[in-house]
Design a protein around this motif. Structure first.
Motif, PDB file in Angstrom:
ATOM      1  N   SER A 152      -5.975  -5.505   8.028  1.00 28.50           N
ATOM      2  CA  SER A 152      -6.929  -4.462   8.435  1.00 28.50           C
ATOM      3  C   SER A 152      -6.481  -3.692   9.665  1.00 28.50           C
ATOM      4  N   GLY A 153      -5.208  -3.788  10.035  1.00 28.17           N
ATOM      5  CA  GLY A 153      -4.753  -3.102  11.246  1.00 28.17           C
ATOM      6  C   GLY A 153      -5.407  -3.699  12.473  1.00 28.17           C
ATOM      7  N   PHE A 154      -5.939  -2.822  13.340  1.00 29.76           N
ATOM      8  CA  PHE A 154      -6.616  -3.302  14.549  1.00 29.76           C
ATOM      9  C   PHE A 154      -8.042  -3.761  14.265  1.00 29.76           C
ATOM     10  N   LYS A 155      -8.580  -3.444  13.110  1.00 23.35           N
ATOM     11  CA  LYS A 155      -9.953  -3.829  12.777  1.00 23.35           C
ATOM     12  C   LYS A 155      -9.964  -5.258  12.227  1.00 23.35           C
ATOM     13  N   VAL A 156      -9.579  -6.185  13.086  1.00 20.36           N
ATOM     14  CA  VAL A 156      -9.352  -7.565  12.640  1.00 20.36           C
ATOM     15  C   VAL A 156     -10.628  -8.303  12.262  1.00 20.36           C
ATOM     16  N   ASN A 157     -11.785  -7.749  12.611  1.00 22.95           N
ATOM     17  CA  ASN A 157     -13.051  -8.383  12.238  1.00 22.95           C
ATOM     18  C   ASN A 157     -13.662  -7.758  10.989  1.00 22.95           C
ATOM     19  N   GLN A 158     -12.932  -6.835  10.386  1.00 18.47           N
ATOM     20  CA  GLN A 158     -13.419  -6.116   9.220  1.00 18.47           C
ATOM     21  C   GLN A 158     -12.498  -6.366   8.032  1.00 18.47           C
ATOM     22  N   PRO A 159     -13.020  -6.872   6.905  1.00 24.27           N
ATOM     23  CA  PRO A 159     -12.142  -7.062   5.740  1.00 24.27           C
ATOM     24  C   PRO A 159     -11.632  -5.712   5.252  1.00 24.27           C
ATOM     25  N   HIS A 211      -4.704   1.813  10.658  1.00 21.14           N
ATOM     26  CA  HIS A 211      -3.251   1.662  10.555  1.00 21.14           C
ATOM     27  C   HIS A 211      -2.638   1.242  11.896  1.00 21.14           C
ATOM     28  N   GLY A 212      -3.434   0.517  12.678  1.00 18.46           N
ATOM     29  CA  GLY A 212      -2.926  -0.008  13.939  1.00 18.46           C
ATOM     30  C   GLY A 212      -1.770  -0.964  13.704  1.00 18.46           C
ATOM     31  N   VAL A 213      -0.768  -0.867  14.558  1.00 16.36           N
ATOM     32  CA  VAL A 213       0.446  -1.672  14.409  1.00 16.36           C
ATOM     33  C   VAL A 213       0.422  -2.829  15.411  1.00 16.36           C
ATOM     34  N   THR A 214       0.497  -4.048  14.902  1.00 10.43           N
ATOM     35  CA  THR A 214       0.576  -5.243  15.742  1.00 10.43           C
ATOM     36  C   THR A 214       2.041  -5.574  15.995  1.00 10.43           C
ATOM     37  N   VAL A 215       2.400  -5.645  17.272  1.00 14.29           N
ATOM     38  CA  VAL A 215       3.795  -5.890  17.657  1.00 14.29           C
ATOM     39  C   VAL A 215       3.884  -7.217  18.400  1.00 14.29           C
ATOM     40  N   ALA A 216       4.889  -8.007  18.069  1.00 15.45           N
ATOM     41  CA  ALA A 216       5.127  -9.280  18.755  1.00 15.45           C
ATOM     42  C   ALA A 216       6.390  -9.166  19.591  1.00 15.45           C
ATOM     43  N   GLN A 248       7.340  -5.387  14.531  1.00 15.53           N
ATOM     44  CA  GLN A 248       6.036  -5.206  13.916  1.00 15.53           C
ATOM     45  C   GLN A 248       5.730  -6.407  13.038  1.00 15.53           C
ATOM     46  N   VAL A 249       4.492  -6.866  13.125  1.00 14.17           N
ATOM     47  CA  VAL A 249       4.097  -8.041  12.366  1.00 14.17           C
ATOM     48  C   VAL A 249       3.262  -7.667  11.144  1.00 14.17           C
ATOM     49  N   ASN A 250       2.300  -6.779  11.329  1.00 15.63           N
ATOM     50  CA  ASN A 250       1.319  -6.545  10.273  1.00 15.63           C
ATOM     51  C   ASN A 250       1.710  -5.415   9.323  1.00 15.63           C
ATOM     52  N   ILE A 251       0.969  -5.325   8.231  1.00 19.90           N
ATOM     53  CA  ILE A 251       1.091  -4.251   7.240  1.00 19.90           C
ATOM     54  C   ILE A 251      -0.327  -3.840   6.864  1.00 19.90           C
ATOM     55  N   ALA A 252      -0.579  -2.540   6.837  1.00 19.18           N
ATOM     56  CA  ALA A 252      -1.913  -2.049   6.509  1.00 19.18           C
ATOM     57  C   ALA A 252      -2.270  -2.412   5.064  1.00 19.18           C
ATOM     58  N   THR A 269      -1.576   0.099   2.248  1.00 18.50           N
ATOM     59  CA  THR A 269      -0.167   0.186   1.862  1.00 18.50           C
ATOM     60  C   THR A 269       0.175  -0.884   0.832  1.00 18.50           C
ATOM     61  N   ALA A 270      -0.361  -2.090   1.058  1.00 18.98           N
ATOM     62  CA  ALA A 270      -0.014  -3.214   0.196  1.00 18.98           C
ATOM     63  C   ALA A 270      -0.846  -3.269  -1.085  1.00 18.98           C
ATOM     64  N   PHE A 271      -2.147  -2.929  -0.982  1.00 18.55           N
ATOM     65  CA  PHE A 271      -3.069  -3.218  -2.093  1.00 18.55           C
ATOM     66  C   PHE A 271      -3.664  -2.002  -2.797  1.00 18.55           C
ATOM     67  N   GLN A 272      -3.675  -0.842  -2.141  1.00 19.65           N
ATOM     68  CA  GLN A 272      -4.347   0.304  -2.769  1.00 19.65           C
ATOM     69  C   GLN A 272      -3.742   0.698  -4.112  1.00 19.65           C
ATOM     70  N   PRO A 273      -2.386   0.791  -4.222  1.00 17.16           N
ATOM     71  CA  PRO A 273      -1.825   1.128  -5.542  1.00 17.16           C
ATOM     72  C   PRO A 273      -2.240   0.136  -6.622  1.00 17.16           C
ATOM     73  N   ALA A 274      -2.329  -1.140  -6.259  1.00 16.25           N
ATOM     74  CA  ALA A 274      -2.730  -2.162  -7.232  1.00 16.25           C
ATOM     75  C   ALA A 274      -4.180  -1.979  -7.647  1.00 16.25           C
ATOM     76  N   LEU A 275      -5.048  -1.737  -6.681  1.00 12.47           N
ATOM     77  CA  LEU A 275      -6.465  -1.550  -6.995  1.00 12.47           C
ATOM     78  C   LEU A 275      -6.679  -0.298  -7.843  1.00 12.47           C
ATOM     79  N   ASP A 276      -5.942   0.766  -7.523  1.00 12.38           N
ATOM     80  CA  ASP A 276      -6.061   1.996  -8.318  1.00 12.38           C
ATOM     81  C   ASP A 276      -5.610   1.761  -9.762  1.00 12.38           C
ATOM     82  N   ALA A 277      -4.509   1.017  -9.924  1.00 15.84           N
ATOM     83  CA  ALA A 277      -3.993   0.749 -11.267  1.00 15.84           C
ATOM     84  C   ALA A 277      -4.972  -0.112 -12.061  1.00 15.84           C
ATOM     85  N   LEU A 278      -5.555  -1.109 -11.416  1.00 15.17           N
ATOM     86  CA  LEU A 278      -6.522  -1.968 -12.108  1.00 15.17           C
ATOM     87  C   LEU A 278      -7.783  -1.191 -12.483  1.00 15.17           C
TER      88      LEU A 278
END
Length: 276
Positions: A120-127, A144-149, A158-162, A165-174
């Motif tokens: 969820s980017g920086f919105k870590v309390n929001q699914p 689309h906040g970027v978490t850096v270690a 960079q640690v996280n991925i929005a 980016t990872a799931f929207q194409p899959a949800l659209d296809a389904l």
């Protein structure tokens, strides 16, 4: 006196196991020890950062692996659904299964580490996605906040991925697959292509996560080596060779006792001379 001070210093070394018990013992070595401790503290922080980032990449990899499995199943359903000989009841049953795949995909996107959503980017309390109705998922809720270690003195990653980016194409296809099946017509070739593209996207994102995990492994190995090296240097400065220290203490105690004996004899002689 000097003899007593030497014995006290030897006693401190044996009791503490350390050569450096106060700044005056050896100022240059004390300064070096302080610098080494500061370095070790920094290295320990890098190691903790790496551990935290590794927990997230592991969780991301697990979620993406599950998402890939869901898309594989969707692809099988799509190919079966493209068969014009299937009846309405068959397509309806497939549509119901696709609804379950959509909800499972949303669940995969909602992975957490230490109570925080990792997609969820920086919105870590929001699914990132929420199921709003059976087989229906709302819009991406993260950012689309970027978490850096910081994994080294001059190394960040960079640690996280929005989630979109990872799931929207899959949800659209389904979603499209569900619509095709519910229409009562054969699944369209473009829908099958869309599902395969979504699967390629998940695999690409997972490969990116894997590359980061490999880098974290290498960074942790490097930090562990540096920590061991600096601990060794600190030990050389601070730790006592106990056998030598005990020998030195014994020698200092013998010298001190001899000094006391001589002093006592001198005082006794002086007193007798005075009494005469």
């Amino acid at each position: 006196n000097t003899t007593m001070a030497a014995m006290q210093a030897a006693t401190e070394q044996v009791s503490s196991g350390k050569q450096l018990n106060k700044a005056s013992d050896n100022p240059a070595d004390v300064r070096s020890a302080i610098q080494l401790r500061d370095t070790l503290s920094e290295l320990d922080q890098f190691s903790r950062n790496i551990d935290s980032a590794t927990s997230k990449t592991t969780a991301m990899d697990n979620s993406l692996g599950s998402a890939g499995d869901l898309l594989q199943r969707a692809n099988e359903l799509a190919i079966s659904g493209a068969n014009g000989a299937l009846g309405p009841s068959d397509r309806q049953a497939m549509a119901q299964e696709v609804s379950q795949l959509i909800e499972a995909m949303a669940q995969d996107s909602a992975a957490k580490v230490n109570g925080e959503y990792i997609f969820s980017g920086f919105k870590v309390n929001q699914p990132p996605y929420v199921v709003t109705a059976p087989g229906t998922v709302g819009a991406y809720q993260g950012d689309h906040g970027v978490t850096v270690a910081r994994v080294g003195p001059a190394s960040t990653m960079q640690v996280n991925i929005a989630g979109d980016t990872a799931f929207q194409p899959a949800l659209d296809a389904l979603k499209q697959l569900s619509a095709d099946l519910q229409s009562g017509n054969p699944v369209q070739p473009t829908t099958i292509t869309q599902i395969q593209g979504a699967l390629d996207n998940v695999l690409a994102v997972r490969a990116q996560v894997g590359a980061r995990a490999n880098r974290l492994d290498q960074a942790q190995t490097s930090q562990a080596s540096l920590i061991t090296s600096n601990q060794g240097l600190l030990s050389q400065l601070e730790d006592v060779d106990m056998a030598s220290a005990i020998t030195e203490l014994t020698k200092r105690q013998t010298t001190y006792q001899a000094t006391l004996a001589v002093t006592a004899k001198v005082i006794q002689t002086s007193l007798l001379d005075y009494l005469r």
